[in-house]
Scaffold this motif. Structure first.
Motif, short mmCIF file in Angstrom:
data_model
loop_
_atom_site.label_atom_id
_atom_site.label_comp_id
_atom_site.label_asym_id
_atom_site.label_seq_id
_atom_site.Cartn_x
_atom_site.Cartn_y
_atom_site.Cartn_z
N THR A 33 0.84 -1.20 0.00
CA THR A 33 0.00 0.00 0.00
C THR A 33 0.87 1.25 0.00
O THR A 33 0.60 2.20 -0.74
CB THR A 33 -0.95 0.00 1.21
OG1 THR A 33 -1.81 -1.14 1.11
CG2 THR A 33 -1.79 1.25 1.28
N ASP A 36 2.16 1.71 -3.37
CA ASP A 36 1.10 2.25 -4.23
C ASP A 36 0.94 3.76 -4.02
O ASP A 36 0.71 4.50 -4.98
CB ASP A 36 -0.23 1.54 -3.99
CG ASP A 36 -0.23 0.12 -4.52
OD1 ASP A 36 0.68 -0.26 -5.28
OD2 ASP A 36 -1.16 -0.63 -4.15
N ALA A 42 -2.54 4.65 -5.73
CA ALA A 42 -3.61 4.66 -4.72
C ALA A 42 -3.52 5.93 -3.89
O ALA A 42 -2.46 6.57 -3.80
CB ALA A 42 -3.48 3.44 -3.81
#
Length: 69
Positions: A33, A36, A42
């Motif tokens: 994450t 990302d 994201a």
């Protein structure tokens, strides 16, 4: 907005000297994450944004490009 966040997040992470793995642990997300976020794939939730700012010693406004501090 995502380009500004990506740029500011990378800057804050670099300035913190913290490794991605450590930041991921502190904000309770996966290392992927964080990767990302770094690559612009994201954006964090509001709650995660607050935790990122706290752990990177910057403001949410800075990460969002609303201020320069």
């Amino acid at each position: 907005m995502q380009d500004i966040f990506t740029m500011r997040f990378n800057e804050a992470l670099k300035n913190s000297g913290m490794k991605q793995t450590e930041l991921a642990r502190r904000v309770n997300v996966s290392k992927q994450t964080i990767t990302d976020y770094k690559s612009g794939k994201a954006l964090p939730s509001i709650q995660t944004l607050k935790l990122l700012a706290k752990n990177l010693d910057c403001s949410t406004d800075f990460l969002l490009g609303l201020s320069d501090i």
